[in-house]
Design an enzyme around this catalytic site. Structure first.
Site, PDB file in Angstrom:
ATOM      1  N   CYS A   1       0.870  -1.179   0.000  1.00  0.00           N
ATOM      2  CA  CYS A   1       0.000   0.000   0.000  1.00  0.00           C
ATOM      3  C   CYS A   1       0.908   1.231   0.000  1.00  0.00           C
ATOM      4  CB  CYS A   1      -0.951  -0.009   1.193  1.00  0.00           C
ATOM      5  SG  CYS A   1      -0.116   0.002   2.808  1.00  0.00           S
ATOM      6  N   THR A   2       0.377   2.383   0.310  1.00  0.00           N
ATOM      7  CA  THR A   2       1.142   3.628   0.217  1.00  0.00           C
ATOM      8  C   THR A   2       2.301   3.676   1.207  1.00  0.00           C
ATOM      9  OG1 THR A   2      -0.881   4.770  -0.446  1.00  0.00           O
ATOM     10  CG2 THR A   2       0.982   6.139   0.220  1.00  0.00           C
TER      11      THR A   2
END
EC number: 1.14.-.-
Length: 350
Positions: free
Chosen positions: A200-201
């Site tokens: 994810c980020t």
């Protein structure tokens, strides 16, 4: 008793931030650890952050802390030292430093206590969020990308995946993290023998997702330490090929960090190559969408001719229309066929 929330208008705060001459550093961090009294912790951290002129968005819950913030460059090391000293669980915590940063990511400090630092929808009392997958460093990520036995799972929302992702990564089609978790389990049922790599980020969503996959019987589970942000930083520092393609969507005023030169998305209005997100300028819409410069000029920053026409009306008429419109904050997204109920930048924890 000091004021523990902001009392100044957003417009005034933004103007003040834009007028600052000192550079700011955008930082994100999270930590899953038990907080006995989130409200008291929130108030203490609010005073600490305010004293150091920190802006941003911070969530606290019994399960930990999640923060995206902007810190004056001259205060970064003081902030780091005070954060590490605040609680033994935070000592040595990894701080993700933004890759593509103009220092204008936030202009106000918002700190909230919530039930969870990430809205996961999990109500299984037997779920152990600490039983996470193994961490992967940058070189290991690249090796996994070349492993035919590995599957990369993107645990971000559609609008994030659309502008950038790892080579051949699978998208879990959903608008929220809580919707993605059961879908990821369902989609991977036929691949339990594969190596599952989640990302994810900044790491907070894929860490919890890795624990959820293990809870559901997947034994070969990894996740990228520090997410896309830390991977790209370490790969560049170590002279490794950066295998993330496109732009990394971020949840602040920048709306994206350029990772590679490739533009893999398209304008939602004309189809031209473009990966610049914006919010519709119509105050009755604010849909998040991708718009190229040509269409931005043609539609005056709006997502459609209807919104363009409405935004040109006198303010009082716009307010009257919004007040009389049912479900005025549910705007149909033509690019994905989904409803957007968020005005402005989305919440990364949803």
């Amino acid at each position: 008793m000091p004021v523990l929330h902001n009392r100044i208008s957003n417009d005034a705060l933004k103007a003040k931030m834009l007028a600052e001459s000192e550079p700011r550093i955008t930082i994100s961090f999270y930590k899953y650890f038990h907080i006995a009294d989130p409200k008291a912790t929130r108030d203490a951290l609010y005073q600490l952050f305010t004293a150091l002129d920190v802006f941003g968005r911070v969530y606290l819950a019994h399960e930990g802390i999640n923060a995206q913030i902007s810190v004056p460059a001259s205060n970064v090391e003081t902030f780091r030292a005070q954060l590490y000293a605040f609680d033994p669980a935070l000592e040595g915590l990894r701080l993700n430093i933004a890759l593509d940063d103009d220092g204008k990511s936030f202009w106000v400090l918002r700190m909230k206590v919530r039930d969870r630092i990430v809205s996961d929808g999990i109500d299984d009392p037997h779920f152990d969020a600490s039983n996470v997958g193994e961490y992967l460093q940058a070189a290991e990520v690249n090796a996994m990308l070349d492993d035919p036995d590995a599957l990369f799972i993107d645990m971000r929302n559609h609008y994030e995946y659309e502008v950038g992702h790892f080579e051949n990564a699978l998208e879990i089609p959903a608008d929220t993290f809580r919707e993605q978790l059961p879908k990821a389990v369902e989609m991977m049922q036929a691949h339990k023998d594969k190596k599952i790599v989640m990302y994810c980020t900044g790491g907070i969503r894929c860490e919890k997702a890795s624990a959820w996959m293990k809870h559901n019987g997947f034994n070969k589970v990894w996740h990228i330490e520090g997410g896309i942000i830390e991977y790209a930083r370490k790969a560049r520092e170590q002279g490794l090929p950066v295998r993330f393609i496109g732009k990394n969507f971020v949840f602040d005023e920048r709306m994206g960090e350029r990772i590679s030169d490739e533009i893999i998305a398209h304008c939602h209005q004309c189809g031209a190559p473009c990966d610049s997100h914006t919010n519709c300028k119509n105050d009755g819409c604010h849909l998040l969408f991708i718009q190229c410069p040509v269409c931005a000029e043609k539609y005056k920053g709006c997502c459609s001719e209807i919104c363009c026409e409405e935004s040109a009306l006198p303010p009082e008429e716009q307010r009257r229309r919004r007040a009389g419109r049912e479900n005025s904050n549910k705007i149909f997204n033509k690019s994905r066929g989904r409803l957007n109920t968020t005005l402005g930048i989305p919440d990364p924890t949803e």
